[in-house]
Design a protein around this motif. Structure first.
Motif, PDB file in Angstrom:
ATOM      1  N   LYS A  33       0.753  -1.275   0.060  1.00  0.00           N
ATOM      2  CA  LYS A  33       0.067  -0.027   0.172  1.00  0.00           C
ATOM      3  C   LYS A  33       1.025   1.154   0.134  1.00  0.00           C
ATOM      4  CE  LYS A  33      -4.022  -2.080   0.899  1.00  0.00           C
ATOM      5  NZ  LYS A  33      -4.868  -2.216  -0.096  1.00  0.00           N
ATOM      6  N   GLN A  34       0.502   2.254  -0.532  1.00  0.00           N
ATOM      7  CA  GLN A  34       1.007   3.534  -0.515  1.00  0.00           C
ATOM      8  C   GLN A  34       1.018   4.109   0.821  1.00  0.00           C
ATOM      9  OE1 GLN A  34      -0.176   6.483  -3.551  1.00  0.00           O
ATOM     10  NE2 GLN A  34       0.150   5.035  -4.987  1.00  0.00           N
ATOM     11  N   LYS A  35       2.129   4.585   1.284  1.00  0.00           N
ATOM     12  CA  LYS A  35       2.147   5.106   2.724  1.00  0.00           C
ATOM     13  C   LYS A  35       3.061   6.274   2.640  1.00  0.00           C
ATOM     14  CE  LYS A  35       1.364   1.114   5.199  1.00  0.00           C
ATOM     15  NZ  LYS A  35       2.004   0.179   6.463  1.00  0.00           N
ATOM     16  N   GLY A  36       2.452   7.575   3.270  1.00  0.00           N
ATOM     17  CA  GLY A  36       3.543   8.625   3.541  1.00  0.00           C
ATOM     18  C   GLY A  36       3.252   9.573   2.319  1.00  0.00           C
ATOM     19  N   ILE A  37       2.499   9.126   1.444  1.00  0.00           N
ATOM     20  CA  ILE A  37       2.191  10.201   0.153  1.00  0.00           C
ATOM     21  C   ILE A  37       1.038  11.032   0.258  1.00  0.00           C
ATOM     22  CG2 ILE A  37       2.135  10.489  -2.230  1.00  0.00           C
ATOM     23  CD1 ILE A  37       3.826   8.033  -2.430  1.00  0.00           C
ATOM     24  N   VAL A  38       0.945  12.283   0.671  1.00  0.00           N
ATOM     25  CA  VAL A  38      -0.189  13.149   0.699  1.00  0.00           C
ATOM     26  C   VAL A  38      -0.105  14.104  -0.185  1.00  0.00           C
ATOM     27  CG1 VAL A  38      -1.619  14.351   2.470  1.00  0.00           C
ATOM     28  CG2 VAL A  38      -0.461  12.367   3.254  1.00  0.00           C
ATOM     29  N   SER A  39      -1.102  14.340  -1.134  1.00  0.00           N
ATOM     30  CA  SER A  39      -0.995  15.584  -1.904  1.00  0.00           C
ATOM     31  C   SER A  39      -2.325  16.069  -1.817  1.00  0.00           C
ATOM     32  CB  SER A  39      -0.535  15.147  -3.376  1.00  0.00           C
ATOM     33  OG  SER A  39      -1.479  14.337  -3.930  1.00  0.00           O
ATOM     34  N   TYR A  40      -2.227  17.241  -1.924  1.00  0.00           N
ATOM     35  CA  TYR A  40      -3.631  18.255  -1.781  1.00  0.00           C
ATOM     36  C   TYR A  40      -3.569  19.071  -3.086  1.00  0.00           C
ATOM     37  CZ  TYR A  40      -3.846  16.752   3.112  1.00  0.00           C
ATOM     38  OH  TYR A  40      -3.670  15.881   4.122  1.00  0.00           O
ATOM     39  N   GLY A  41      -4.694  19.302  -3.608  1.00  0.00           N
ATOM     40  CA  GLY A  41      -4.588  20.313  -4.737  1.00  0.00           C
ATOM     41  C   GLY A  41      -6.168  20.747  -4.931  1.00  0.00           C
ATOM     42  N   ILE A  42      -6.114  21.925  -5.555  1.00  0.00           N
ATOM     43  CA  ILE A  42      -7.442  22.611  -5.762  1.00  0.00           C
ATOM     44  C   ILE A  42      -7.461  23.168  -7.026  1.00  0.00           C
ATOM     45  CG2 ILE A  42      -6.591  24.806  -4.875  1.00  0.00           C
ATOM     46  CD1 ILE A  42      -9.551  25.156  -3.804  1.00  0.00           C
ATOM     47  N   ALA A  43      -8.522  22.934  -7.838  1.00  0.00           N
ATOM     48  CA  ALA A  43      -8.662  23.392  -9.159  1.00  0.00           C
ATOM     49  C   ALA A  43      -8.702  24.749  -9.551  1.00  0.00           C
ATOM     50  CB  ALA A  43     -10.135  22.664  -9.819  1.00  0.00           C
ATOM     51  N   PRO A  44      -7.939  25.280 -10.467  1.00  0.00           N
ATOM     52  CA  PRO A  44      -7.638  26.771 -10.705  1.00  0.00           C
ATOM     53  C   PRO A  44      -9.124  27.437 -10.599  1.00  0.00           C
ATOM     54  CG  PRO A  44      -6.245  25.577 -12.181  1.00  0.00           C
ATOM     55  CD  PRO A  44      -7.290  24.627 -11.475  1.00  0.00           C
ATOM     56  N   ASN A  45     -10.153  26.815 -11.094  1.00  0.00           N
ATOM     57  CA  ASN A  45     -11.492  27.334 -11.377  1.00  0.00           C
ATOM     58  C   ASN A  45     -12.062  27.439 -10.006  1.00  0.00           C
ATOM     59  OD1 ASN A  45     -11.793  24.684 -11.101  1.00  0.00           O
ATOM     60  ND2 ASN A  45     -14.012  24.705 -12.360  1.00  0.00           N
ATOM     61  N   ARG A  46     -11.592  26.774  -8.839  1.00  0.00           N
ATOM     62  CA  ARG A  46     -12.018  26.721  -7.602  1.00  0.00           C
ATOM     63  C   ARG A  46     -11.201  28.234  -6.988  1.00  0.00           C
ATOM     64  NH1 ARG A  46     -16.881  24.662  -6.138  1.00  0.00           N
ATOM     65  NH2 ARG A  46     -16.881  22.428  -6.875  1.00  0.00           N
ATOM     66  N   GLN A  47     -10.035  28.322  -7.076  1.00  0.00           N
ATOM     67  CA  GLN A  47      -9.506  29.535  -6.712  1.00  0.00           C
ATOM     68  C   GLN A  47      -9.838  30.779  -7.056  1.00  0.00           C
ATOM     69  OE1 GLN A  47      -5.276  28.910  -7.434  1.00  0.00           O
ATOM     70  NE2 GLN A  47      -5.393  26.634  -6.583  1.00  0.00           N
ATOM     71  N   HIS A  48     -10.336  30.990  -8.201  1.00  0.00           N
ATOM     72  CA  HIS A  48     -10.576  32.189  -8.812  1.00  0.00           C
ATOM     73  C   HIS A  48     -11.707  31.835  -9.969  1.00  0.00           C
ATOM     74  CE1 HIS A  48      -7.278  34.180  -6.781  1.00  0.00           C
ATOM     75  NE2 HIS A  48      -6.469  33.554  -7.462  1.00  0.00           N
ATOM     76  N   PRO A  49     -12.894  31.769  -9.531  1.00  0.00           N
ATOM     77  CA  PRO A  49     -13.882  31.252 -10.458  1.00  0.00           C
ATOM     78  C   PRO A  49     -14.025  32.078 -11.735  1.00  0.00           C
ATOM     79  CG  PRO A  49     -14.912  31.809  -8.553  1.00  0.00           C
ATOM     80  CD  PRO A  49     -13.452  31.857  -8.136  1.00  0.00           C
ATOM     81  N   LEU A  50     -13.896  33.565 -11.571  1.00  0.00           N
ATOM     82  CA  LEU A  50     -14.191  34.393 -12.645  1.00  0.00           C
ATOM     83  C   LEU A  50     -12.720  35.191 -13.149  1.00  0.00           C
ATOM     84  CD1 LEU A  50     -17.477  36.058 -11.223  1.00  0.00           C
ATOM     85  CD2 LEU A  50     -16.973  34.398 -12.806  1.00  0.00           C
ATOM     86  N   ALA A  51     -11.693  34.467 -12.797  1.00  0.00           N
ATOM     87  CA  ALA A  51     -10.388  34.998 -13.337  1.00  0.00           C
ATOM     88  C   ALA A  51     -10.269  35.311 -14.669  1.00  0.00           C
ATOM     89  CB  ALA A  51      -9.208  34.448 -12.819  1.00  0.00           C
ATOM     90  N   GLY A  52     -10.183  36.388 -15.213  1.00  0.00           N
ATOM     91  CA  GLY A  52      -9.974  36.610 -16.624  1.00  0.00           C
ATOM     92  C   GLY A  52     -11.296  36.631 -17.652  1.00  0.00           C
TER      93      GLY A  52
END
Length: 106
Positions: A33-52
């Motif tokens: 099993k994978q252990k010790g690998i944690v990655s978090y991410g958030i989609a760009p459209n969730r960060q700035h939904p109306l950017a540009g």
């Protein structure tokens, strides 16, 4: 003749836990099993939904308009002039001068 161990194991000689080899070798995904690998991410459209959005709306609209205007503008202009000529001709033919000039042809 038996296949070699490399062919049976998928060719991976790297130990489990090295970069890119957390699930086992090819064909052997039921490894540790994978252990010790944690990655978090958030989609760009969730960060700035109306950017540009305003910038893209202006320039995308202009790009689409300029690529299509030659398909619909000339027929629309020709239709406008044809209709205005027909309306003016109808008004003339139904006026005193038009009836006097073309009244005997009916």
């Amino acid at each position: 003749m038996r296949p070699t161990q490399t062919l049976l194991g998928g060719g991976g000689s790297a130990p489990v836990g090295k970069h890119g080899n957390f699930l086992g070798n090819w064909g052997n995904f039921g490894g540790m099993k994978q252990k010790g690998i944690v990655s978090y991410g958030i989609a760009p459209n969730r960060q700035h939904p109306l950017a540009g959005a305003a910038h893209d709306a202006v320039f995308n609209t202009w790009r689409r308009f300029s690529s299509q205007v030659l398909y619909w503008a000339p027929p629309m202009i020709a239709g406008y002039y044809l209709i205005s000529w027909a309306v003016e001709r109808n008004h003339y033919l139904n006026s005193k001068q038009g009836r006097a000039e073309f009244g005997s042809e009916e």
